[in-house]
Scaffold this active site. Structure first.
Site, PDB file in Angstrom:
ATOM      1  N   HIS A 164       0.790  -1.241   0.000  1.00  0.00           N
ATOM      2  CA  HIS A 164       0.000   0.000   0.000  1.00  0.00           C
ATOM      3  C   HIS A 164       0.819   1.286   0.000  1.00  0.00           C
ATOM      4  O   HIS A 164       0.327   2.329   0.439  1.00  0.00           O
ATOM      5  CB  HIS A 164      -0.933   0.029   1.220  1.00  0.00           C
ATOM      6  CG  HIS A 164      -2.006  -1.014   1.211  1.00  0.00           C
ATOM      7  ND1 HIS A 164      -1.768  -2.345   1.003  1.00  0.00           N
ATOM      8  CD2 HIS A 164      -3.339  -0.915   1.400  1.00  0.00           C
ATOM      9  CE1 HIS A 164      -2.900  -3.010   1.062  1.00  0.00           C
ATOM     10  NE2 HIS A 164      -3.875  -2.174   1.297  1.00  0.00           N
ATOM     11  N   GLY A 176      -0.664  -2.268  -5.723  1.00  0.00           N
ATOM     12  CA  GLY A 176      -1.620  -3.362  -5.551  1.00  0.00           C
ATOM     13  C   GLY A 176      -2.980  -2.854  -5.119  1.00  0.00           C
ATOM     14  O   GLY A 176      -4.001  -3.472  -5.425  1.00  0.00           O
ATOM     15  N   HIS A 177      -3.005  -1.767  -4.388  1.00  0.00           N
ATOM     16  CA  HIS A 177      -4.284  -1.155  -3.991  1.00  0.00           C
ATOM     17  C   HIS A 177      -4.409   0.184  -4.701  1.00  0.00           C
ATOM     18  O   HIS A 177      -3.758   1.151  -4.343  1.00  0.00           O
ATOM     19  CB  HIS A 177      -4.361  -0.965  -2.474  1.00  0.00           C
ATOM     20  CG  HIS A 177      -5.761  -0.716  -1.976  1.00  0.00           C
ATOM     21  ND1 HIS A 177      -6.631   0.151  -2.604  1.00  0.00           N
ATOM     22  CD2 HIS A 177      -6.441  -1.233  -0.920  1.00  0.00           C
ATOM     23  CE1 HIS A 177      -7.789   0.157  -1.936  1.00  0.00           C
ATOM     24  NE2 HIS A 177      -7.702  -0.669  -0.925  1.00  0.00           N
ATOM     25  N   HIS A 234     -10.823  -7.653  -4.868  1.00  0.00           N
ATOM     26  CA  HIS A 234     -11.096  -6.780  -3.727  1.00  0.00           C
ATOM     27  C   HIS A 234     -12.002  -5.622  -4.187  1.00  0.00           C
ATOM     28  O   HIS A 234     -11.654  -4.886  -5.106  1.00  0.00           O
ATOM     29  CB  HIS A 234      -9.745  -6.267  -3.233  1.00  0.00           C
ATOM     30  CG  HIS A 234      -9.765  -5.504  -1.959  1.00  0.00           C
ATOM     31  ND1 HIS A 234     -10.166  -4.195  -1.902  1.00  0.00           N
ATOM     32  CD2 HIS A 234      -9.410  -5.842  -0.697  1.00  0.00           C
ATOM     33  CE1 HIS A 234     -10.055  -3.762  -0.646  1.00  0.00           C
ATOM     34  NE2 HIS A 234      -9.601  -4.747   0.103  1.00  0.00           N
ATOM     35  N   GLU A 286     -12.332  -9.821   0.643  1.00  0.00           N
ATOM     36  CA  GLU A 286     -13.008  -8.525   0.796  1.00  0.00           C
ATOM     37  C   GLU A 286     -13.605  -8.106  -0.540  1.00  0.00           C
ATOM     38  O   GLU A 286     -13.560  -6.931  -0.920  1.00  0.00           O
ATOM     39  CB  GLU A 286     -12.046  -7.452   1.301  1.00  0.00           C
ATOM     40  CG  GLU A 286     -11.408  -7.793   2.637  1.00  0.00           C
ATOM     41  CD  GLU A 286     -10.685  -6.611   3.248  1.00  0.00           C
ATOM     42  OE1 GLU A 286     -11.235  -6.017   4.177  1.00  0.00           O
ATOM     43  OE2 GLU A 286      -9.579  -6.301   2.784  1.00  0.00           O
ATOM     44  N   GLU A 330     -18.401  -3.998   2.387  1.00  0.00           N
ATOM     45  CA  GLU A 330     -17.648  -3.005   3.155  1.00  0.00           C
ATOM     46  C   GLU A 330     -18.151  -1.586   2.873  1.00  0.00           C
ATOM     47  O   GLU A 330     -18.436  -1.248   1.719  1.00  0.00           O
ATOM     48  CB  GLU A 330     -16.159  -3.127   2.792  1.00  0.00           C
ATOM     49  CG  GLU A 330     -15.273  -2.213   3.595  1.00  0.00           C
ATOM     50  CD  GLU A 330     -13.793  -2.347   3.212  1.00  0.00           C
ATOM     51  OE1 GLU A 330     -13.414  -3.383   2.629  1.00  0.00           O
ATOM     52  OE2 GLU A 330     -13.034  -1.409   3.513  1.00  0.00           O
ATOM     53  N   CYS A 355     -16.533   1.080   2.690  1.00  0.00           N
ATOM     54  CA  CYS A 355     -15.653   1.712   1.701  1.00  0.00           C
ATOM     55  C   CYS A 355     -16.022   1.318   0.272  1.00  0.00           C
ATOM     56  O   CYS A 355     -15.793   2.104  -0.651  1.00  0.00           O
ATOM     57  CB  CYS A 355     -14.200   1.289   1.929  1.00  0.00           C
ATOM     58  SG  CYS A 355     -13.411   2.101   3.316  1.00  0.00           S
ATOM     59  N   CYS A 378     -10.297   1.885   7.815  1.00  0.00           N
ATOM     60  CA  CYS A 378     -10.444   2.578   6.534  1.00  0.00           C
ATOM     61  C   CYS A 378     -11.822   3.198   6.365  1.00  0.00           C
ATOM     62  O   CYS A 378     -11.962   4.252   5.737  1.00  0.00           O
ATOM     63  CB  CYS A 378     -10.180   1.601   5.387  1.00  0.00           C
ATOM     64  SG  CYS A 378     -11.092   0.057   5.502  1.00  0.00           S
ATOM     65  N   CYS A 379     -12.868   2.530   6.921  1.00  0.00           N
ATOM     66  CA  CYS A 379     -14.237   2.954   6.600  1.00  0.00           C
ATOM     67  C   CYS A 379     -14.660   4.271   7.253  1.00  0.00           C
ATOM     68  O   CYS A 379     -15.279   5.103   6.584  1.00  0.00           O
ATOM     69  CB  CYS A 379     -15.225   1.846   6.969  1.00  0.00           C
ATOM     70  SG  CYS A 379     -14.970   0.299   6.074  1.00  0.00           S
TER      71      CYS A 379
HETATM   72 ZN   LIG Z   1     -13.213   0.283   4.646  1.00  0.00          ZN
END
Ligand SMILES: [Zn+2]
Length: 660
Positions: A162, A213-214, A288, A340, A356, A358, A424-425
């Site tokens: 990340h 990757g993200h 993801h 996820e 999720e 997010c 993260c959310c």
């Molecule tokens: Zn999240």
């Protein structure tokens, strides 16, 4: 001419006809979104900062304090990396993402400052920015993880760690904070870092052919390019989009370079990060879910900026795949906790739905960017669905508690939490709600599109004339909308009004005269072209029926079930409003369903109620099975909007009711 217009003109010779969201401070939201934004400005923004402090994030970024070391254990163990020198036995800890959580916290605070001055929070954010300033290396590099916890390992594992994702969120925070406060310090820091990134990664000989990757850096660099007018950041964003999934595969080469076996990858397939094939060849939403939404958002930005139809075609295929086979009725997505993310078509389990927060927020981001190519209800309807349901369900009504997963069924044990190991959310839904005004409208050279409705005032310039547009409405509780247009001088432009797909009928009046709506409507928007003068009034009446919704029979989990909606809202039943265990309820097809205004419930909502049937529990004499079906008894069923669930005493919740 603004910096971003200069950038566009320099690139193409002429500005494109693209619709751009109105900046956050140009829209005052009241009513439903006003309440949500107020909760974020008065509570969530401060809470996010406080939780970052409690999690020890500031210790990690402050070079003047001892490093906290590894606070959160590594997870996602992969045997190859465990065996390789220099690694601690596992690949990832959520602590690697702390810069991203701080970036989103800064962004939430920035947008909240437009609504409510908060000098105390602003001072705290300034101090965080000062820490980043002191942390940044001479060459521009900036990562609290790789500088403070794993020094010497930078740019060795873009697949898992990340590094660029964190940079992206800090860039988004920097752009928002600069726009809200006029303070450039973080923006300058992130420009230096972006310049460093461009010196390490890119298509030129001698640079690494990597990407993250993200996904996230792509859409962030587009924002950076727009705010600075620097085309080089747009070029870097486009490189990351173009390079993704190309062969030889960067993640294979990178793994070998650090002495790891690429085949021992924990998630087995690069579908996990949508890097299995080049993006223009992709036609299935895979992997993801949040990563997918951020990638498609970045692709949409680049498609708009470069007029790139090859990206647009891919995005439309992906949009179809998501919305016709892989999306919960709440606008939630990504059913599986394992990755996820996505599993197989029509696999939409309710109780175990990961969905999720997010990911729904990411769908809002993607949909809003598709609207940059022009008003189209295909995208706006889904943006509204995700906004009103699967995204804001992640934030409690008072703005203090959060959901990570958003299931559509609960036995009563899924409850909101104060914080999460992977946080993260909370700042993601926070920044979305705090900037909600910019999702309402988008502006082109001589057109304004209204995507969302709600009590609000927007200010914008069109053909050089300042215009104020006011919406008076009780939306989403009522479909009657009164829009007043007040240009400082008469001005001609097209007002595009969305006619939501859920509305069973709509009537349009301009200055009291009925207008044939159908004649004006294409792609779900009515286009009203006229010379607007002060006090022009548009009235749009949207019929807002209570609907029973059924899932495609391929969705096994929803077979024989029905969900309720009214307007943009999906409903659910909660134990506290109903006398019977929710799984015993059946809603007969003949049942009349009534809507009730409940101003004192859950901050003011419209509930739905009906006479339903319940399986009776008597006569079983402690038996588990018998040949006679249970008797049916009449009962009253009450449903509330899904976003508001778990804001009272914990209990069962159900979206998909048995259909009788
Ligand atoms: Zn999240």
């Amino acid at each position: 001419m603004t910096a971003s217009q200069t950038a566009r003109t320099a690139r193409t010779g002429k500005p494109k006809l693209a619709f751009r969201p109105l900046p956050v401070p140009q829209v005052d939201v009241r009513g439903f979104w006003g309440d949500r934004a107020e909760a974020v400005a008065t509570r969530t923004a401060d809470i996010l900062y406080d939780r970052c402090v409690e999690a020890r994030m500031l210790e990690q970024i402050d070079p003047d304090r001892p490093s906290p070391g590894i606070v959160i254990p590594f997870h996602s163990p992969s045997p190859d990396e465990a065996a390789s020198p220099g690694f601690t036995g596992s690949t990832v800890t959520t602590q690697m993402f702390w810069d991203s959580d701080l970036g989103k916290t800064i962004e939430t605070a920035a947008y909240s400052l437009y609504r409510r001055k908060n000098p105390e929070l602003e001072n705290k954010i300034d101090a965080v920015i000062d820490m980043y300033g002191r942390l940044q290396q001479e060459d521009g590099y900036l990562s609290s993880w790789y500088q403070r916890i794993q020094p010497g390992k930078r740019w060795t594992n873009l697949r898992d760690c990340h590094e660029l994702y964190c940079a992206g969120h800090l860039i988004e925070g920097a752009v928002a904070y600069y726009q809200a406060t006029g303070k450039r310090k973080l923006l300058d820091i992130m420009c230096r870092y972006a310049d460093h990134i461009a010196s390490v990664l890119g298509p030129e000989p001698g640079k690494k052919k990597g990407y993250c990757g993200h996904e996230e850096i792509e859409l962030a660099l587009v924002k950076l390019a727009r705010v600075t007018g620097e085309q080089k950041y747009m070029v870097l964003a486009k490189y990351f989009i173009d390079q993704r999934g190309q062969q030889p595969h960067y993640f294979d080469e990178e793994a070998r370079a650090r002495g790891a076996d690429p085949k021992a990858y924990h998630f087995k397939t690069y579908e996990y990060s949508q890097s299995h094939i080049p993006v223009r060849e992709q036609d299935k939403v895979v992997g993801h879910a949040v990563r997918a939404m951020y990638l498609y958002s970045g692709m949409a930005d680049i498609a708009t900026e470069y007029g790139d139809d090859t990206l647009r075609v891919a995005l439309d295929r992906l949009w179809d795949d998501l919305t016709t086979k892989n999306l919960y009725i709440t606008g939630g997505l990504g059913p599986s906790a394992h990755n996820e993310g996505f599993t197989s078509d029509y696999d939409l389990p309710n109780e175990t739905a990961y969905a999720e927060t997010c990911a729904s927020v990411g769908l809002v981001f993607w949909a809003s960017r598709m609207l940059g190519m022009g008003p189209n209800a295909r995208y706006a309807d889904m943006m509204e669905r995700a906004l009103y349901n699967g995204s804001i369900s992640g934030l409690s009504l008072d703005g203090s508690l959060f959901f990570y997963e958003n299931p559509l069924e609960s036995r009563g044990k899924h409850n909101r939490w104060k914080w999460h190991r992977c946080p993260c959310c909370p700042p993601n839904v926070g920044r979305m709600v705090a900037s909600i005004g910019s999702y309402f409208y988008s502006l082109a050279d001589d057109a304004l599109a209204v995507h969302l409705y709600g009590d609000s005032t927007a200010r914008f310039d069109i053909s050089g004339v300042p215009v104020t547009l006011t919406q008076a409405s009780r939306y989403p509780w009522d479909g009657a909308l009164e829009i007043t247009v007040e240009p400082q001088a008469p001005v001609a432009f097209t007002l595009h009004l969305r006619v939501p797909g859920w509305s069973s009928g709509a009537r349009l009046e301009i200055n009291g005269e009925a207008v044939d709506l159908e004649e004006l409507t294409s792609d779900g928007y009515a286009a009203i072209r006229r010379n607007w003068t002060k006090g022009d009034r548009v009235r749009l009446d949207l019929e807002m029926p209570i609907e029973r919704l059924y899932a495609n029979p391929e969705v096994r989990q929803d077979a024989g079930r029905v969900a309720l909606s009214r307007g943009p809202l999906i409903y659910c039943v909660e134990a506290t409003d109903n006398d019977t265990s929710l799984h015993r309820l059946t809603l007969p097809r003949t049942a009349g369903i009534e809507a009730h205004d409940e101003p004192d419930l859950l901050g003011g909502v419209v509930t739905l109620s009906a006479t339903a049937q319940a399986d009776a529990g008597d006569g079983w004499r402690d038996g588990l099975y018998r040949s006679e079906p249970p008797a049916k008894v009449e009962t009253r069923l009450t449903a509330i909007p899904y976003f508001a669930w778990d804001n009272r005493e914990p209990g069962e919740m159900l979206v998909w009711l048995r259909d009788g």
